[in-house]
Design a protein around this motif. Structure first.
Motif, PDB file in Angstrom:
ATOM      1  N   GLN A 196     -52.211 -14.975 -26.468  1.00 45.73           N
ATOM      2  CA  GLN A 196     -51.693 -16.556 -26.710  1.00 45.73           C
ATOM      3  C   GLN A 196     -51.788 -16.820 -27.764  1.00 45.73           C
ATOM      4  O   GLN A 196     -52.372 -16.447 -28.856  1.00 45.73           O
ATOM      5  CB  GLN A 196     -52.699 -17.332 -25.829  1.00 45.73           C
ATOM      6  CG  GLN A 196     -52.132 -18.829 -25.832  1.00 45.73           C
ATOM      7  CD  GLN A 196     -53.191 -19.646 -25.359  1.00 45.73           C
ATOM      8  OE1 GLN A 196     -54.517 -19.687 -25.689  1.00 45.73           O
ATOM      9  NE2 GLN A 196     -52.914 -20.482 -24.245  1.00 45.73           N
TER      10      GLN A 196
ATOM     11  N   SER B  66     -44.623 -17.603 -19.468  1.00 45.74           N
ATOM     12  CA  SER B  66     -45.669 -17.893 -18.253  1.00 45.74           C
ATOM     13  C   SER B  66     -45.441 -16.941 -17.194  1.00 45.74           C
ATOM     14  O   SER B  66     -44.743 -15.985 -17.158  1.00 45.74           O
ATOM     15  CB  SER B  66     -44.920 -19.299 -17.687  1.00 45.74           C
ATOM     16  OG  SER B  66     -43.595 -19.121 -17.137  1.00 45.74           O
TER      17      SER B  66
ATOM     18  N   ARG C 119     -48.147 -14.653 -13.903  1.00 48.21           N
ATOM     19  CA  ARG C 119     -49.287 -15.014 -12.824  1.00 48.21           C
ATOM     20  C   ARG C 119     -50.606 -14.254 -13.665  1.00 48.21           C
ATOM     21  O   ARG C 119     -51.551 -14.454 -12.854  1.00 48.21           O
ATOM     22  CB  ARG C 119     -49.013 -14.204 -11.669  1.00 48.21           C
ATOM     23  CG  ARG C 119     -47.864 -14.738 -10.859  1.00 48.21           C
ATOM     24  CD  ARG C 119     -47.463 -13.884  -9.734  1.00 48.21           C
ATOM     25  NE  ARG C 119     -46.786 -12.548 -10.209  1.00 48.21           N
ATOM     26  CZ  ARG C 119     -46.548 -11.683  -9.319  1.00 48.21           C
ATOM     27  NH1 ARG C 119     -46.430 -11.888  -7.986  1.00 48.21           N
ATOM     28  NH2 ARG C 119     -45.844 -10.513  -9.785  1.00 48.21           N
TER      29      ARG C 119
ATOM     30  N   LYS D  28     -53.478 -14.869 -15.777  1.00 42.21           N
ATOM     31  CA  LYS D  28     -54.025 -15.928 -16.452  1.00 42.21           C
ATOM     32  C   LYS D  28     -54.978 -15.352 -17.686  1.00 42.21           C
ATOM     33  O   LYS D  28     -55.282 -16.198 -18.564  1.00 42.21           O
ATOM     34  CB  LYS D  28     -54.844 -16.808 -15.462  1.00 42.21           C
ATOM     35  CG  LYS D  28     -53.947 -17.455 -14.592  1.00 42.21           C
ATOM     36  CD  LYS D  28     -52.696 -18.076 -15.023  1.00 42.21           C
ATOM     37  CE  LYS D  28     -51.874 -18.598 -14.049  1.00 42.21           C
ATOM     38  NZ  LYS D  28     -50.563 -19.228 -14.438  1.00 42.21           N
ATOM     39  N   THR D  29     -55.289 -14.177 -17.553  1.00 42.72           N
ATOM     40  CA  THR D  29     -56.362 -13.460 -18.535  1.00 42.72           C
ATOM     41  C   THR D  29     -55.806 -11.933 -18.660  1.00 42.72           C
ATOM     42  O   THR D  29     -55.369 -11.421 -17.557  1.00 42.72           O
ATOM     43  CB  THR D  29     -57.649 -13.463 -18.155  1.00 42.72           C
ATOM     44  OG1 THR D  29     -57.846 -12.835 -16.967  1.00 42.72           O
ATOM     45  CG2 THR D  29     -58.289 -15.136 -18.205  1.00 42.72           C
TER      46      THR D  29
ATOM     47  N   GLN E 198     -42.404 -14.949 -13.263  1.00 44.30           N
ATOM     48  CA  GLN E 198     -42.639 -15.137 -14.879  1.00 44.30           C
ATOM     49  C   GLN E 198     -41.517 -15.630 -15.348  1.00 44.30           C
ATOM     50  O   GLN E 198     -40.250 -15.551 -14.730  1.00 44.30           O
ATOM     51  CB  GLN E 198     -43.028 -13.659 -15.550  1.00 44.30           C
ATOM     52  CG  GLN E 198     -42.100 -12.623 -15.353  1.00 44.30           C
ATOM     53  CD  GLN E 198     -42.367 -11.528 -13.965  1.00 44.30           C
ATOM     54  OE1 GLN E 198     -43.602 -11.138 -14.021  1.00 44.30           O
ATOM     55  NE2 GLN E 198     -41.365 -11.354 -13.377  1.00 44.30           N
TER      56      GLN E 198
END
Length: 361
Positions: free
Chosen positions: A61, A72, A74, A76-77, A302
């Motif tokens: 990030q 962006s 799906r 998240k980590t 995405q």
């Protein structure tokens, strides 16, 4: 010039973030994701980077002045994966180094080569001061060795400074073998999709300078409408100066930028200016990179506007790029270095950057 270094160990990381160093407006915080992947949050006065020091030294990030620069997705980590598509949600990964691009029918390499998720042998944090002032870096080393094959050392590095939202990504590749090795490298920077954003580049948007990729890789589900759209873009890519969803970015659009002009500082500057006047920016030395690639994709899974990815080759896969003469050869014992400055610009900073780009035309 001042310099200090901390050698990291995996035992330093746990699920509770903790600061390991803080100096001159710069700090580094260590933590571990639930997936077990180690991370360094590298901070300055304007924001932070999350760097994965043992996972290809990927930048998961980038966030500055409250703006998330990252695509962006799906994811998240970050996740443990065998190839990059198993954890495709990062801001940047190192693409290459022996092979690169989308593998074609004659290729056996993974998507974008062996480096994106490469396990790093060593990692550390360095800090110091030079003529530009204080800096802090996450550094690493990875020795690639294959029986009956290639042997090289990769040394990635990411550097931030106290009051700048532009940071530097470096990659040094040293051929440790006596024989020559192939070299293909791209800084795959996945900036956020900016609806209404305007691309400012030191070349034209006509078909000679902004060249749409009309070949379709195996990972893309093509149909007649998509092929017709590519044909239209090939004839007239001018509309892509502004990121308008009506142009259709699903499936992806990929461009090769040609005839790029250098600014007064000798670098190629490219910018994606957001509707509010602020911007994302990339600058690099064209002596290091013979290609500049653009990748735009926006769907329900995405969204990304990788508007300027400096590279030594195209993205057609090893076999095709070899036929095109785009695969570099690194002699035994020889090293190659790459440096890219990129990040975020405030509205005032981006106005100055736009004038620099316009002056180079």
């Amino acid at each position: 010039m001042k310099h200090a270094a901390i050698r990291l160990k995996k035992t330093f990381f746990n699920h509770c973030p903790h600061e390991i160093v803080n100096t001159e407006g710069l700090s580094a915080e260590l933590f571990r994701y639930e997936s077990g992947i180690e991370a360094v949050r590298l901070k300055n006065r304007r924001g932070h980077l999350v760097v994965l020091p043992y996972y290809g030294q990927m930048i998961w990030q980038a966030m500055f002045d409250g703006v998330d620069l990252t695509m962006s997705s799906r994811f998240k980590t970050p996740r443990q994966a065998d190839d990059i598509v198993g954890t495709y949600g990062c801001f940047m990964y190192h693409s290459g180094l022996l092979h690169n691009g989308n593998p074609g029918e004659h290729d056996r390499h993974p998507l974008h080569g062996e480096m994106p998720l490469a396990p790093m042998d060593r990692a550390g944090i360095e800090m110091g001061e030079d003529i530009e002032g204080p800096w802090m870096a996450v550094v690493g080393e990875r020795e690639y060795l294959m029986g009956f094959g290639d042997h090289y050392m990769a040394r990635p590095r990411v550097v931030i400074r106290p009051d700048k939202a532009i940071f530097e990504i470096k990659m040094e590749v040293e051929n440790l073998a006596l024989d020559a090795m192939d070299l293909m490298y791209m800084c795959h920077a996945n900036f956020a999709f900016v609806e209404g954003g305007r691309i400012i580049q030191p070349t034209s948007f006509d078909r000679a300078d902004t060249v749409v990729r009309t070949s379709v890789p195996a990972i893309v589900q093509a149909n007649d409408e998509y092929l017709a759209r590519l044909a239209r873009m090939k004839e007239d890519p001018c509309a892509t100066e502004v990121i308008d969803p009506g142009l259709g970015f699903d499936p992806e659009l990929v461009f090769y930028l040609k005839n790029l002009k250098k600014a007064a500082d000798g670098l190629v500057h490219v910018m994606l200016r957001r509707p509010g006047g602020d911007a994302f920016a990339v600058k690099y030395d064209a002596e290091d990179f013979s290609h500049l690639v653009r990748w735009i994709l926006a769907n329900n899974k995405q969204k990304v506007c990788a508007f300027a990815m400096p590279a030594t080759c195209g993205v057609e896969g090893y076999y095709a790029e070899k036929q095109f003469g785009n695969v570099r050869s690194l002699a035994g014992g020889e090293s190659a270095g790459f440096s890219i400055k990129l990040g975020y610009l405030s509205a005032a900073e981006s106005a100055m950057e736009e004038s620099i780009i316009r002056a180079s035309l």
